[in-house]
Write a protein that holds these residues in place. Structure first.
Motif, PDB file in Angstrom:
ATOM      1  N   LEU A 231       0.825  -1.203   0.000  1.00 30.63           N
ATOM      2  CA  LEU A 231       0.000   0.000   0.000  1.00 30.63           C
ATOM      3  C   LEU A 231       0.860   1.254   0.000  1.00 30.63           C
ATOM      4  O   LEU A 231       1.947   1.258   0.568  1.00 30.63           O
ATOM      5  N   SER A 232       0.329   2.285  -0.644  1.00 26.12           N
ATOM      6  CA  SER A 232       1.029   3.558  -0.692  1.00 26.12           C
ATOM      7  C   SER A 232       0.083   4.670  -0.272  1.00 26.12           C
ATOM      8  O   SER A 232      -1.058   4.729  -0.734  1.00 26.12           O
ATOM      9  N   ASN A 233       0.567   5.544   0.585  1.00 24.08           N
ATOM     10  CA  ASN A 233      -0.216   6.707   0.995  1.00 24.08           C
ATOM     11  C   ASN A 233       0.081   7.932   0.144  1.00 24.08           C
ATOM     12  O   ASN A 233      -0.511   8.983   0.342  1.00 24.08           O
ATOM     13  N   THR A 234       1.003   7.802  -0.813  1.00 25.23           N
ATOM     14  CA  THR A 234       1.451   8.971  -1.567  1.00 25.23           C
ATOM     15  C   THR A 234       0.885   9.062  -2.975  1.00 25.23           C
ATOM     16  O   THR A 234       1.018  10.089  -3.607  1.00 25.23           O
ATOM     17  N   GLY A 235       0.267   8.012  -3.487  1.00 23.11           N
ATOM     18  CA  GLY A 235      -0.170   8.012  -4.884  1.00 23.11           C
ATOM     19  C   GLY A 235      -1.518   8.634  -5.150  1.00 23.11           C
ATOM     20  O   GLY A 235      -1.911   8.793  -6.297  1.00 23.11           O
ATOM     21  N   GLY A 236      -2.251   8.985  -4.121  1.00 19.96           N
ATOM     22  CA  GLY A 236      -3.567   9.563  -4.323  1.00 19.96           C
ATOM     23  C   GLY A 236      -4.660   8.547  -4.603  1.00 19.96           C
ATOM     24  O   GLY A 236      -5.801   8.914  -4.829  1.00 19.96           O
ATOM     25  N   VAL A 237      -4.321   7.255  -4.621  1.00 16.08           N
ATOM     26  CA  VAL A 237      -5.316   6.204  -4.848  1.00 16.08           C
ATOM     27  C   VAL A 237      -5.804   5.720  -3.490  1.00 16.08           C
ATOM     28  O   VAL A 237      -4.989   5.365  -2.636  1.00 16.08           O
ATOM     29  N   PRO A 238      -7.126   5.705  -3.280  1.00 12.19           N
ATOM     30  CA  PRO A 238      -7.640   5.236  -1.984  1.00 12.19           C
ATOM     31  C   PRO A 238      -7.137   3.831  -1.653  1.00 12.19           C
ATOM     32  O   PRO A 238      -6.959   2.994  -2.538  1.00 12.19           O
ATOM     33  N   ILE A 239      -6.920   3.588  -0.367  1.00  8.78           N
ATOM     34  CA  ILE A 239      -6.380   2.307   0.091  1.00  8.78           C
ATOM     35  C   ILE A 239      -7.254   1.139  -0.354  1.00  8.78           C
ATOM     36  O   ILE A 239      -6.751   0.112  -0.812  1.00  8.78           O
ATOM     37  N   TYR A 240      -8.587   1.274  -0.230  1.00 13.01           N
ATOM     38  CA  TYR A 240      -9.453   0.152  -0.610  1.00 13.01           C
ATOM     39  C   TYR A 240      -9.293  -0.183  -2.092  1.00 13.01           C
ATOM     40  O   TYR A 240      -9.350  -1.354  -2.485  1.00 13.01           O
ATOM     41  N   GLN A 241      -9.056   0.839  -2.937  1.00 15.07           N
ATOM     42  CA  GLN A 241      -8.855   0.582  -4.358  1.00 15.07           C
ATOM     43  C   GLN A 241      -7.523  -0.120  -4.613  1.00 15.07           C
ATOM     44  O   GLN A 241      -7.420  -0.960  -5.505  1.00 15.07           O
ATOM     45  N   GLN A 242      -6.499   0.221  -3.829  1.00 16.80           N
ATOM     46  CA  GLN A 242      -5.213  -0.455  -3.961  1.00 16.80           C
ATOM     47  C   GLN A 242      -5.353  -1.929  -3.596  1.00 16.80           C
ATOM     48  O   GLN A 242      -4.819  -2.807  -4.287  1.00 16.80           O
ATOM     49  N   ILE A 243      -6.065  -2.201  -2.504  1.00 11.48           N
ATOM     50  CA  ILE A 243      -6.283  -3.589  -2.078  1.00 11.48           C
ATOM     51  C   ILE A 243      -7.065  -4.338  -3.150  1.00 11.48           C
ATOM     52  O   ILE A 243      -6.691  -5.441  -3.563  1.00 11.48           O
ATOM     53  N   LYS A 244      -8.142  -3.726  -3.614  1.00 15.40           N
ATOM     54  CA  LYS A 244      -8.990  -4.347  -4.634  1.00 15.40           C
ATOM     55  C   LYS A 244      -8.186  -4.663  -5.888  1.00 15.40           C
ATOM     56  O   LYS A 244      -8.255  -5.768  -6.421  1.00 15.40           O
TER      57      LYS A 244
ATOM     58  N   THR B 137     -11.048  -2.838   4.240  1.00 17.82           N
ATOM     59  CA  THR B 137     -10.977  -4.155   3.598  1.00 17.82           C
ATOM     60  C   THR B 137     -12.373  -4.652   3.216  1.00 17.82           C
ATOM     61  O   THR B 137     -12.536  -5.303   2.189  1.00 17.82           O
ATOM     62  N   THR B 138     -13.371  -4.299   4.000  1.00 19.59           N
ATOM     63  CA  THR B 138     -14.745  -4.684   3.666  1.00 19.59           C
ATOM     64  C   THR B 138     -15.149  -4.055   2.337  1.00 19.59           C
ATOM     65  O   THR B 138     -15.768  -4.710   1.491  1.00 19.59           O
ATOM     66  N   ARG B 139     -14.800  -2.802   2.133  1.00 17.14           N
ATOM     67  CA  ARG B 139     -15.135  -2.112   0.878  1.00 17.14           C
ATOM     68  C   ARG B 139     -14.444  -2.784  -0.303  1.00 17.14           C
ATOM     69  O   ARG B 139     -15.055  -2.989  -1.360  1.00 17.14           O
TER      70      ARG B 139
ATOM     71  N   SER C 196     -16.209  -6.101  -0.937  1.00 18.68           N
ATOM     72  CA  SER C 196     -17.550  -5.868  -1.484  1.00 18.68           C
ATOM     73  C   SER C 196     -17.479  -5.507  -2.957  1.00 18.68           C
ATOM     74  O   SER C 196     -18.277  -6.002  -3.770  1.00 18.68           O
ATOM     75  N   ASP C 197     -16.534  -4.641  -3.305  1.00 13.31           N
ATOM     76  CA  ASP C 197     -16.365  -4.257  -4.711  1.00 13.31           C
ATOM     77  C   ASP C 197     -15.960  -5.464  -5.557  1.00 13.31           C
ATOM     78  O   ASP C 197     -16.458  -5.646  -6.670  1.00 13.31           O
ATOM     79  N   LEU C 198     -15.035  -6.287  -5.048  1.00 15.12           N
ATOM     80  CA  LEU C 198     -14.608  -7.478  -5.787  1.00 15.12           C
ATOM     81  C   LEU C 198     -15.770  -8.452  -5.988  1.00 15.12           C
ATOM     82  O   LEU C 198     -15.887  -9.071  -7.047  1.00 15.12           O
ATOM     83  N   ALA C 199     -16.620  -8.571  -4.989  1.00 13.40           N
ATOM     84  CA  ALA C 199     -17.792  -9.447  -5.114  1.00 13.40           C
ATOM     85  C   ALA C 199     -18.762  -8.882  -6.150  1.00 13.40           C
ATOM     86  O   ALA C 199     -19.290  -9.621  -6.993  1.00 13.40           O
ATOM     87  N   ALA C 200     -18.980  -7.572  -6.115  1.00 12.07           N
ATOM     88  CA  ALA C 200     -19.895  -6.938  -7.063  1.00 12.07           C
ATOM     89  C   ALA C 200     -19.394  -7.074  -8.504  1.00 12.07           C
ATOM     90  O   ALA C 200     -20.189  -7.159  -9.440  1.00 12.07           O
TER      91      ALA C 200
ATOM     92  N   ILE D  96     -14.927 -12.433  -6.571  1.00 16.99           N
ATOM     93  CA  ILE D  96     -14.990 -13.268  -5.366  1.00 16.99           C
ATOM     94  C   ILE D  96     -16.442 -13.451  -4.958  1.00 16.99           C
ATOM     95  O   ILE D  96     -17.335 -12.725  -5.419  1.00 16.99           O
ATOM     96  N   THR D  97     -16.662 -14.420  -4.095  1.00 17.59           N
ATOM     97  CA  THR D  97     -17.969 -14.586  -3.474  1.00 17.59           C
ATOM     98  C   THR D  97     -17.767 -14.553  -1.970  1.00 17.59           C
ATOM     99  O   THR D  97     -16.761 -15.066  -1.457  1.00 17.59           O
ATOM    100  N   ASN D  98     -18.682 -13.906  -1.283  1.00 17.70           N
ATOM    101  CA  ASN D  98     -18.633 -13.835   0.171  1.00 17.70           C
ATOM    102  C   ASN D  98     -19.680 -14.789   0.727  1.00 17.70           C
ATOM    103  O   ASN D  98     -20.866 -14.636   0.445  1.00 17.70           O
ATOM    104  N   VAL D  99     -19.228 -15.753   1.495  1.00 13.23           N
ATOM    105  CA  VAL D  99     -20.127 -16.733   2.101  1.00 13.23           C
ATOM    106  C   VAL D  99     -20.260 -16.390   3.582  1.00 13.23           C
ATOM    107  O   VAL D  99     -19.278 -16.517   4.324  1.00 13.23           O
ATOM    108  N   PRO D 100     -21.446 -15.938   4.002  1.00 12.87           N
ATOM    109  CA  PRO D 100     -21.619 -15.548   5.407  1.00 12.87           C
ATOM    110  C   PRO D 100     -21.194 -16.669   6.364  1.00 12.87           C
ATOM    111  O   PRO D 100     -21.582 -17.818   6.203  1.00 12.87           O
ATOM    112  N   GLY D 101     -20.362 -16.297   7.326  1.00 16.56           N
ATOM    113  CA  GLY D 101     -19.891 -17.244   8.321  1.00 16.56           C
ATOM    114  C   GLY D 101     -18.759 -18.139   7.865  1.00 16.56           C
ATOM    115  O   GLY D 101     -18.191 -18.885   8.656  1.00 16.56           O
ATOM    116  N   LYS D 102     -18.428 -18.100   6.576  1.00 19.17           N
ATOM    117  CA  LYS D 102     -17.377 -18.972   6.037  1.00 19.17           C
ATOM    118  C   LYS D 102     -16.177 -18.204   5.508  1.00 19.17           C
ATOM    119  O   LYS D 102     -15.058 -18.654   5.607  1.00 19.17           O
ATOM    120  N   GLY D 103     -16.430 -17.057   4.870  1.00 19.74           N
ATOM    121  CA  GLY D 103     -15.328 -16.281   4.318  1.00 19.74           C
ATOM    122  C   GLY D 103     -15.555 -15.907   2.875  1.00 19.74           C
ATOM    123  O   GLY D 103     -16.655 -16.040   2.337  1.00 19.74           O
TER     124      GLY D 103
END
Length: 129
Positions: A7-20, A55-57, A60-64, A68-75
């Motif tokens: 992750l980078s705090n200097t590039g102007g890209v939101p952290i959630y977008q970097q993770i995604k 990380t939730t964001r 969620s974006d990756l699932a949308a 990925i698929t999010n399985v409640p209670g499983k991951g």
């Protein structure tokens, strides 16, 4: 699974977008296999020293987008790379990149022939690799 997310705090890209983007890349490259569990939202947040909301964001974006698929209670699990949603998402990204390139070319005064030459060169170069 060991994911190298930087992750980078200097590039102007939101952290959630970097993770995604980095998770999406890992899935598309096959570093994360179809059906493979991703790190939990909480453990990834802890490892990256970011909030769970961040990380939730990303998840969620990756699932949308069909990565990925999010399985409640499983991951969360990687979906097949050839799914229709993934293909459509990639096509949208390619179209946006082309639109950005055409816009910049027009600003620079380049014509259609110039753009075709650039694209042909890029395609030829990619075949050599």
């Amino acid at each position: 699974m060991a994911l190298d997310i930087v992750l980078s705090n200097t590039g102007g890209v939101p952290i959630y977008q970097q993770i995604k983007a980095q998770l999406k890349g890992a899935i598309l490259r096959g570093d994360v296999a179809e059906g493979e569990a991703l790190p939990s939202i909480r453990s990834l947040a802890r490892d990256l020293q970011v909030s769970v909301i961040t990380t939730t964001r990303a998840y969620s974006d990756l699932a949308a987008e069909g990565f990925i698929t999010n399985v409640p209670g499983k991951g969360s699990y990687a979906l097949p790379r050839d799914s229709t949603l993934v293909r459509e998402q990639i096509l949208r990204e390619i179209e946006q990149a082309f639109a950005d390139g055409v816009h910049k070319a027009r600003l620079a005064g380049l014509g259609d022939d110039d753009l075709h030459h650039v694209l042909d060169s890029l395609l030829h170069h990619s075949e050599e690799q």
